[in-house]
Design a protein around this motif. Structure first.
Motif, PDB file in Angstrom:
ATOM      1  N   MET A  54     -14.321  -6.673  68.119  1.00 50.09           N
ATOM      2  CA  MET A  54     -13.786  -7.713  67.253  1.00 50.09           C
ATOM      3  C   MET A  54     -14.116  -7.464  65.789  1.00 50.09           C
ATOM      4  N   TYR A  55     -15.272  -6.859  65.536  1.00 50.08           N
ATOM      5  CA  TYR A  55     -15.715  -6.673  64.158  1.00 50.08           C
ATOM      6  C   TYR A  55     -15.444  -5.262  63.630  1.00 50.08           C
ATOM      7  N   LEU A  78     -15.450 -15.441  54.754  1.00 50.04           N
ATOM      8  CA  LEU A  78     -14.423 -14.416  54.949  1.00 50.04           C
ATOM      9  C   LEU A  78     -14.570 -13.721  56.299  1.00 50.04           C
ATOM     10  N   LEU A  79     -15.816 -13.454  56.688  1.00 47.45           N
ATOM     11  CA  LEU A  79     -16.076 -12.812  57.982  1.00 47.45           C
ATOM     12  C   LEU A  79     -15.554 -13.683  59.129  1.00 47.45           C
ATOM     13  N   ARG A  80     -15.833 -14.963  59.079  1.00 47.07           N
ATOM     14  CA  ARG A  80     -15.393 -15.853  60.151  1.00 47.07           C
ATOM     15  C   ARG A  80     -13.866 -15.947  60.204  1.00 47.07           C
ATOM     16  N   GLU A  99     -11.624 -14.738  63.356  1.00 51.18           N
ATOM     17  CA  GLU A  99     -10.705 -15.658  64.017  1.00 51.18           C
ATOM     18  C   GLU A  99      -9.286 -15.090  64.074  1.00 51.18           C
ATOM     19  N   THR A 100      -8.864 -14.433  63.004  1.00 53.43           N
ATOM     20  CA  THR A 100      -7.529 -13.839  62.975  1.00 53.43           C
ATOM     21  C   THR A 100      -7.413 -12.720  64.005  1.00 53.43           C
ATOM     22  N   VAL A 101      -8.439 -11.860  64.067  1.00 51.83           N
ATOM     23  CA  VAL A 101      -8.436 -10.767  65.041  1.00 51.83           C
ATOM     24  C   VAL A 101      -8.416 -11.320  66.459  1.00 51.83           C
ATOM     25  N   PRO A 117      -0.862 -10.481  56.577  1.00 53.49           N
ATOM     26  CA  PRO A 117      -0.710 -11.635  55.701  1.00 53.49           C
ATOM     27  C   PRO A 117      -1.816 -12.669  55.912  1.00 53.49           C
ATOM     28  N   ALA A 118      -2.204 -12.866  57.184  1.00 55.37           N
ATOM     29  CA  ALA A 118      -3.264 -13.838  57.456  1.00 55.37           C
ATOM     30  C   ALA A 118      -4.564 -13.426  56.805  1.00 55.37           C
TER      31      ALA A 118
END
Length: 264
Positions: free
Chosen positions: A1-2, A235-237, A241-243, A258-259
């Motif tokens: 995820m990261y 920004l990390l969160r 969440e987008t990923v 875009p997100a």
């Protein structure tokens, strides 16, 4: 995820954060050290003023030029009083009044401005007692020349004859026919019913507005450091969440970029 942390965009963000936080902490610590230095100088000046009243008066020439180490020190000077001037707009014990300033002509040929005392009300030469006649020896606290604009000292212009706004050789040179010391003395004991003027604290050694500005800047820099950390986690969160949403199919993959941009 990261895995997005390894992208060029996040490399740039991480480098900025790693540089910004130490810089903010360094600047905050530096401002705090400035404040602590002013506190130390203020305490030292207070202790020095207390000890100055107990120490024996020194010859004037040994205490010149006036600096933080010699300002407020007791000196003894011999000579004859000459021309007298008034210094209006001076406060003492929360009352408005004026200084009585008399030039002491010393054996060296130079004249030393001596504040013989303070009187309440508007500056009036008729209220000011005449100086002692003949040879005198004065003892008082040595002070640095004043500068218009500092410590509430006003500019010279607009004053009637026989008055001066600042106690300095630059202000007095056109008012008296003597060569002047670049310093002045306030008597330990005022003459003829006047109140003695206490020695002032040297510039930059008191808890003035600049000291508390340093303390305020200290807080600002530490707040900046905390804000950088807060924004990085935000920004990390958002990115995580987008990923996650893309992985679950909640957001089409082509909308990921875009997100991410809108999150930044």
């Amino acid at each position: 995820m990261y895995r997005f942390l390894l992208t060029p965009r996040w490399w740039g963000i991480n480098v900025f954060v790693l540089l910004a936080i130490p810089f903010c902490i360094f600047m905050g610590s530096w401002q705090l050290s400035r404040f602590e230095g002013r506190v130390h100088d203020s305490r030292a000046a207070t202790e020095q003023a207390a000890s100055d009243h107990r120490e024996a008066a020194q010859p004037l020439d040994k205490m010149l030029p006036v600096d933080k180490a010699t300002s407020g020190r007791r000196v003894s000077v011999h000579g004859q009083y000459g021309k007298q001037l008034l210094v209006p707009g001076r406060q003492l014990d929360d009352k408005n009044g004026f200084y009585v300033l008399t030039l002491l002509r010393t054996d060296s040929g130079e004249a030393l401005p001596v504040v013989r005392g303070w009187l309440p009300g508007r500056a009036d030469a008729a209220k000011a007692p005449a100086p002692p006649a003949g040879e005198v020896t004065v003892t008082g606290a040595l002070q640095a020349s004043e500068t218009p604009g500092d410590n509430g000292v006003s500019a010279q212009g607009g004053l009637p004859a026989g008055q001066t706004a600042a106690i300095s050789s630059a202000s007095l040179v056109n008012l008296v026919p003597y060569k002047l010391y670049d310093a002045w003395v306030t008597l330990d004991k005022a003459d003829s019913g006047m109140k003695a003027v206490p020695a002032s604290v040297p510039d930059g050694s008191g808890l003035d507005l600049k000291a508390f500005q340093n303390l305020g800047y200290t807080g600002e820099w530490f707040v900046f450091a905390g804000f950088v950390v807060f924004m990085w986690f935000r920004l990390l969160r958002r990115e995580a969440e987008t990923v996650r949403d893309v992985a679950l199919g909640l957001v089409p993959a082509e909308e990921e970029a875009p997100a991410q941009v809108s999150a930044g």
